[in-house]
Design a protein around this motif. Structure first.
Motif, short mmCIF file in Angstrom:
data_model
loop_
_atom_site.label_atom_id
_atom_site.label_comp_id
_atom_site.label_asym_id
_atom_site.label_seq_id
_atom_site.Cartn_x
_atom_site.Cartn_y
_atom_site.Cartn_z
N MET A 21 5.31 9.12 -3.12
CA MET A 21 5.22 8.02 -2.15
C MET A 21 6.56 7.30 -2.02
SD MET A 21 1.46 6.55 -3.05
CE MET A 21 1.15 5.32 -1.82
N TYR A 47 1.93 15.76 -2.45
CA TYR A 47 1.12 14.62 -2.84
C TYR A 47 -0.35 15.03 -2.93
CZ TYR A 47 -1.03 9.99 -2.29
OH TYR A 47 -1.78 8.85 -2.44
N MET A 71 0.85 -1.19 0.00
CA MET A 71 0.00 0.00 0.00
C MET A 71 0.88 1.23 0.00
SD MET A 71 -3.57 0.54 1.49
CE MET A 71 -3.57 0.13 3.20
N HIS A 72 1.56 1.49 1.08
CA HIS A 72 2.48 2.61 1.10
C HIS A 72 3.70 2.12 1.88
CE1 HIS A 72 4.29 6.40 1.35
NE2 HIS A 72 3.23 7.17 1.41
N SER A 119 4.10 15.31 1.72
CA SER A 119 2.69 15.02 1.97
C SER A 119 1.79 16.03 1.28
CB SER A 119 2.46 15.14 3.45
OG SER A 119 2.06 14.00 4.00
N VAL A 141 -2.94 14.89 -6.12
CA VAL A 141 -4.27 14.27 -6.08
C VAL A 141 -5.33 15.28 -6.55
CG1 VAL A 141 -6.01 13.24 -4.58
CG2 VAL A 141 -3.63 12.62 -4.32
N GLN A 200 -2.48 9.78 6.28
CA GLN A 200 -3.23 10.93 5.76
C GLN A 200 -3.19 10.98 4.25
OE1 GLN A 200 -1.69 14.43 7.63
NE2 GLN A 200 -2.65 13.93 9.58
N MET A 201 -2.01 10.62 3.69
CA MET A 201 -1.90 10.63 2.23
C MET A 201 -2.91 9.65 1.62
SD MET A 201 2.20 10.83 1.93
CE MET A 201 2.42 10.59 0.19
N LEU A 202 -2.96 8.47 2.21
CA LEU A 202 -3.87 7.45 1.68
C LEU A 202 -5.34 7.87 1.88
CD1 LEU A 202 -2.05 4.22 2.85
CD2 LEU A 202 -2.14 5.17 0.57
N TYR A 234 -6.42 10.92 2.03
CA TYR A 234 -6.69 12.04 1.13
C TYR A 234 -7.08 11.54 -0.25
CZ TYR A 234 -6.34 16.71 -0.82
OH TYR A 234 -6.63 17.89 -1.41
N ILE A 235 -6.30 10.57 -0.74
CA ILE A 235 -6.59 10.10 -2.11
C ILE A 235 -7.89 9.33 -2.16
CG2 ILE A 235 -5.20 7.96 -2.00
CD1 ILE A 235 -4.41 8.65 -4.93
#
Lengths: 261, 247
Positions: free
Chosen positions: B16, B223, A1-2, B220, B227, A252-254, A256-257
């Motif tokens: 990432m 990124y 995943m990340h 972050s 998005v 948070q990145m995951l 957010y997307i």
């Protein structure tokens, strides 16, 4: 995943182990003969995503590739056999080893274990034992009527009886030493057992051939340095927090997307 | 669909990857002798035909490691060594080749071989250093290992070997998969007399936690912008589809 999630997880796990080591050291700050542990960190393998120096075309090479590290781990804990501070107790059966070497005690299963804790006692049969009641090896028996015991620097144990001028020689305490004391396995109770890594025990008379000498009426305190442990505790806690922040950031990145697309 | 979606996607994906490099630095914030890795992004233009040059994809790479010194930590152990300034300790890697490390928390195994804490033999010249039984061991500033033999006085110090210390050009060094440094040309580095050791110390990781953390936060946000771009590309596609809908 990340990838960052799993990498930071190894950081958290390692800092967690480090904290366990520190807390064990601190808990044993006043254990006689205790030797502090040190956690050893190692970086894990690197994954080559793109090989540096690979041909990009016939004439050109990639100047730098992409290697992703996979985190860290605690590869070992190492016992530090530096000398602890010697404390004067004036007890005739307290002995401290000043230098290298270990006292030998016979465990109930018949094997020999090794210790730096010299708080000896006499059991009901007059034999010298350690605080857990395990017999000192070689065995030394104190006969009835002996009212004073001396232990020389070279390990000779003499007993004095009321009204008798000459001392009675009760036996000799010998020490054992190892090529790599850090390789000994701690089994609790201030005891160590021999392993393949430690090498075979070498017996010797205290004070000779590199063995430490015995000091009667003294004990060797723990070699834990409180200040040092406290400082490592601070760095461990902060490193732990930062690694968990990285996890939060990756999360948070995951998030957010998945929310925005 | 608009190609900008794919370009924004490579941006997000490479963010990432960069994040993973910084996470690894952060995980190794207390690894003895660790050198942090740099990360950079490069524009990979894929242009064809005439018109605007708009197809530039992102590509993350780590050009090198940071060779700045880490903080010195005093341990008082005779077998802990730290290199002052530039230089590396030569060790034999698990595959038999020579590698270079800054991790100087050494120990002796049951056969007397001098090893790093993760079990790699420390080289003295071409072969590992074997240390006989001793009362006291001392590692000098130039890597010379001397001992006081069993039952001998301090006047009988004998030399048992010299740790191979090297100082190759760091431009030429690359971190291998096992975490050791090696020369890019595959040759072994020459021993150097200039490298200075200090015993009783170890060198900590040179990761700067604040630096790493700032970069993690910046990445972050970057990124999130990628998005947003993907979202915009999607919105554009949706509105053009609704405009052209025949109803």
């Amino acid at each position: 995943m990340h990838a960052a999630l799993y990498v930071s997880k190894t950081g958290l796990a390692a800092q967690d182990k480090q904290l366990t080591t520190i807390s064990n050291n601190l808990a044993n700050a006043s254990t006689v003969g205790f030797k502090r542990d040190r956690a050893i960190f190692e970086d894990l393998i690197y994954q080559n995503q793109r090989q540096p120096g690979a041909q990009e075309t016939q004439e050109t090479q990639l100047p730098s590739g992409l290697q992703l590290g996979t985190g860290t781990r605690v590869v070992a804990t190492q016992k530090e056999f530096s000398q602890g501070t010697l404390q004067v107790t004036d007890q005739p059966l307290d002995v401290a080893i000043n230098g290298r070497g270990f006292l030998q005690v016979l465990q109930p299963d018949g094997t020999i274990s090794y210790t730096r804790n010299g708080q000896l006692q006499i059991n009901g049969e007059g034999q010298l034992v350690n605080a857990d009641g395990y017999l000192l090896e070689p065995a030394i028996t104190v006969p009835q009527g002996v009212n004073k015991i001396t232990i020389s620097e070279s390990g000779t144990v003499n007993g004095y009886t009321q009204g008798v001028v000459d001392p009675q020689q009760l036996g000799d305490i010998t020490l054992a030493d190892f090529v790599n004391p850090s390789g000994l396995q701690a089994v609790g109770g201030n005891l160590y057992v021999e392993t393949l890594a430690s090498g075979n025990p070498v017996q010797g008379t205290p004070g000779e051939n590199g063995m430490g000498s015995l000091k009667q009426g003294m004990l060797e305190g723990s070699n834990v340095n409180i200040v040092e442990e406290m400082v490592s505790m601070i760095t461990t806690q902060r490193a732990y927090e930062m690694n968990s922040k990285v996890i939060a950031s990756a999360d948070q990145m995951l998030q957010y997307i998945s929310q925005n697309l | 669909m608009d190609k900008s979606l794919y370009i924004a996607m490579t941006g997000a994906k490479n963010n990432m990857l960069s994040q993973a490099i910084h996470a690894n630095n952060m995980a190794n914030v207390s690894t003895t002798g660790f050198r942090s890795d740099f990360e950079q992004a490069r524009a990979m233009g894929v242009y064809y035909g005439e018109g605007y040059a708009t197809r530039a994809y992102a590509l993350t790479e780590n050009p090198s490691s940071n060779f700045a010194s880490g903080p010195m930590v005093q341990t008082g152990n005779d077998l802990d060594i730290a290199i002052q300034g530039d230089g590396f300790i030569a060790v034999r890697a698990n595959d038999g080749t020579e590698g270079y490390t800054r991790a100087g928390n050494l120990e002796i195994d049951s056969a007397g071989t001098l090893r790093t804490a993760n079990g790699l033999a420390v080289l003295g010249g071409d072969s590992p250093i074997v240390i006989p039984e001793n009362e006291k061991i001392q590692i000098g500033a130039d890597g010379t290992v001397s001992i006081v033999g069993l039952g001998q006085g301090p006047e009988a110090m004998t030399e048992v070997g010299r740790i191979k210390l090297v100082n190759p050009n760091t431009q030429n060094l690359t971190k291998s998969d096992d975490g050791l440094f090696r020369q890019r040309d595959g040759l072994n580095a020459e021993a150097s007399a200039e490298v200075k050791l200090r015993s009783g110390f170890v060198e900590n990781s040179n990761v700067n936690a604040i630096d790493e953390f700032t970069k993690i936060m910046a990445l972050s946000r970057q990124y999130e912008m990628q998005v947003k771009m993907m979202k915009t590309a999607d919105d554009n596609a949706v509105s053009s589809a609704s405009l052209l809908r025949m109803s």
